[in-house]
Design an enzyme around this catalytic site. Sequence first.
Site, PDB file in Angstrom:
ATOM      1  N   SER A 107       1.211  -0.792  -0.024  1.00 49.72           N
ATOM      2  CA  SER A 107       0.136   0.020   0.170  1.00 49.72           C
ATOM      3  C   SER A 107       0.400   1.676  -0.028  1.00 49.72           C
ATOM      4  CB  SER A 107      -1.075  -0.087   1.204  1.00 49.72           C
ATOM      5  OG  SER A 107      -1.410   1.495   1.160  1.00 49.72           O
ATOM      6  N   HIS A 108       0.746   1.668   1.092  1.00 50.96           N
ATOM      7  CA  HIS A 108       1.407   3.846   1.213  1.00 50.96           C
ATOM      8  C   HIS A 108       2.876   2.662   1.488  1.00 50.96           C
ATOM      9  CE1 HIS A 108      -0.349   2.338   5.256  1.00 50.96           C
ATOM     10  NE2 HIS A 108       0.523   3.272   5.807  1.00 50.96           N
ATOM     11  N   ASP A 149      -2.820   6.639  -3.489  1.00 47.19           N
ATOM     12  CA  ASP A 149      -1.193   5.964  -3.030  1.00 47.19           C
ATOM     13  C   ASP A 149      -0.171   4.380  -3.989  1.00 47.19           C
ATOM     14  OD1 ASP A 149      -3.703   3.828  -2.311  1.00 47.19           O
ATOM     15  OD2 ASP A 149      -2.258   3.119  -0.584  1.00 47.19           O
ATOM     16  N   ASP A 202      -1.252   1.313  -4.010  1.00 43.06           N
ATOM     17  CA  ASP A 202      -2.118   0.508  -4.376  1.00 43.06           C
ATOM     18  C   ASP A 202      -3.221   0.782  -4.486  1.00 43.06           C
ATOM     19  OD1 ASP A 202      -2.726   0.620  -2.014  1.00 43.06           O
ATOM     20  OD2 ASP A 202      -3.616  -0.992  -1.798  1.00 43.06           O
ATOM     21  N   ASP A 255      -6.059   2.501  -3.531  1.00 47.80           N
ATOM     22  CA  ASP A 255      -6.584   2.614  -2.496  1.00 47.80           C
ATOM     23  C   ASP A 255      -7.257   4.120  -1.953  1.00 47.80           C
ATOM     24  OD1 ASP A 255      -5.177   2.122  -1.202  1.00 47.80           O
ATOM     25  OD2 ASP A 255      -6.127  -0.054  -0.406  1.00 47.80           O
ATOM     26  N   ARG A 256      -6.095   4.892  -1.820  1.00 47.59           N
ATOM     27  CA  ARG A 256      -5.725   6.009  -0.346  1.00 47.59           C
ATOM     28  C   ARG A 256      -6.421   7.336  -1.508  1.00 47.59           C
ATOM     29  NH1 ARG A 256      -2.322   5.640   4.979  1.00 47.59           N
ATOM     30  NH2 ARG A 256      -2.774   3.670   5.033  1.00 47.59           N
ATOM     31  N   LYS A 302     -11.075   0.561  -0.274  1.00 48.79           N
ATOM     32  CA  LYS A 302     -10.943   1.458  -0.313  1.00 48.79           C
ATOM     33  C   LYS A 302     -10.961   1.905  -1.554  1.00 48.79           C
ATOM     34  CE  LYS A 302      -7.277   2.787   2.447  1.00 48.79           C
ATOM     35  NZ  LYS A 302      -7.019   1.451   3.302  1.00 48.79           N
TER      36      LYS A 302
END
Length: 548
Positions: free
Chosen positions: A118-119, A282, A284, A286-287, A381
Amino acid sequence: MQSKKLKLREVDCVPFDDQRSGTAGLRKKVTVFQQQHYLECFVQSIFDTLKLEPGSTLVLGGDGRYYNREAVQTISAMAAANGIGRMIIGQGGLLSTPAASNLIRTRKAAGGIILSASHNPGGPDGDFGIKFNTASGGQAPEQLTETAYARSLACDRYKIADTAALELDTPGESAIGDTVVEIVDPVSDYAELMEELFDFELLRSALKRKICLHFDALNAATGPYANRIFCDMLGVSPECISNATPLEDFGGIHPDPNPVDAAHLVKLAMSDGAPDLIGASDGDGDRNMILGSGMLVSPGDSLAIMLANTVVAPGYRNGVAGVARSMPTSRAVDDVARELGIPCFETPTGWRFFCNLLEAGKIGLCGEESFGTSSAHTREKDGLWAILYWLSMMAGLEQSVGEIVQRHWARFGRCFFQRRDYMIANADDADALVQNLSSIISSVPGSSDTGQQILEADIFEYTDPVDGSLSTNQGIRLFSADGGRIVLRLSGTGTSGSTLRVYLDRTEHGPGVAEKSPADALASLGETAAAIARIEHFTGLKQPTSTI
Ligand code: G16
């Protein structure tokens, strides 16, 4: 279709004892995943846990970070050896997390494996991660990740096919033995879904006439999605999209769209002639981070404002049955839900806790303080979706980001929010702090020796209203006499040391709220939190490492 000859192997290995999933899957340094048999053991534990029917379909892809391509090859060979009938893989091994969730649903797959930290930073010295999602498109619930962990502790053998490397860069079908491998365009299904939810005609016209958009993909997964949706479909100039090529190390950028790690976007928003809407996503995808000229929208406000304005987009025009936020997220949305007369659920941190509520139709929107928002259109998300929702509000209401936010504050009050992160080198120190506070929690209410008076305090636990499962120890909550709230919990996404997160929120009403800073509004609550938890005593840290 070219069938590849399949030779199956069972490989002996020594089980690992550190493969317990955190807030969102297993995250470790790349070098940990590169240990011999490490990735394979975790993936075998997933297959053993999911017990998919022979011939099932599995979606596979990731955020394109370092080790993504190698992992896709290994997992494909293992999937074939474990009886998977069809693999659907994003071209180049790339799939944003929301697009992967959508593919699982639309292609009726039995589940998916998403490769992402992710992030977290990428590259050979950065982080890597894996999470697995079920047929609903949502992340595996806690019971399943715990079963997989228990399985990993005993995993001394895994199955893999001896096969040549797959050609990942060209869409089309091939095979590993009896397993069909389908390489798909990672963007098209997702883009179609966005077109169903939002009025692209309206957005095209608004973007042409009056809204200047700037999107930063931070050299991560959303670049190709932004190019297709914003530029090809909505007519935005490619110059308005920055860092649009996914890079294995994100070009050295920290792929976390928050005001600290993406400070350049805050600077842009505060500059003369700033774009009307600045968005970022981010690693991937999702943010999301939303900014307007002179305005940074806090994630809690973003969710509340979306709920108050569902009328702006076709996918939401009829309103939603309910809303949910993770417990530490600001309580701004609660006031909107109250006014609309719909339920507002409070869940533990971790997107997976929203999934049962979404699946049961109890909620239509949900969000978290960690820059995540989404709706029932998927089970993860969704960063680009949030930007399209904000564009829809700007176009539909004919207001700037600043006007939308300030009118919301004028109507509902402003829920000031801060998250203070303390990076603690020795995880034992963080554990000792939490244990101490937990042990004295019942004596905290009533005392005002340490600052503001605390009226109530508890350790948050959650009973899932759909399946009745109980999740305990989900953070410590303290409610102050002036309506403020302090939450403390340890992050579940880091890969070294421990991060104590202290969340503060408090709502104020009146004309002055727009001018006041969160730092001023929450100063005394923050001092109270530090004193009650004895943060300096346990960690040696006088100040947070970062404040978001
Ligand atoms: C993950 C989870 C989110 C959570 C966030 C922060 O996000 O999916 O639900 O809010 O981590 O978690 P923590 O406070 O434990 O670090 P992502 O975008 O990293 O998958």
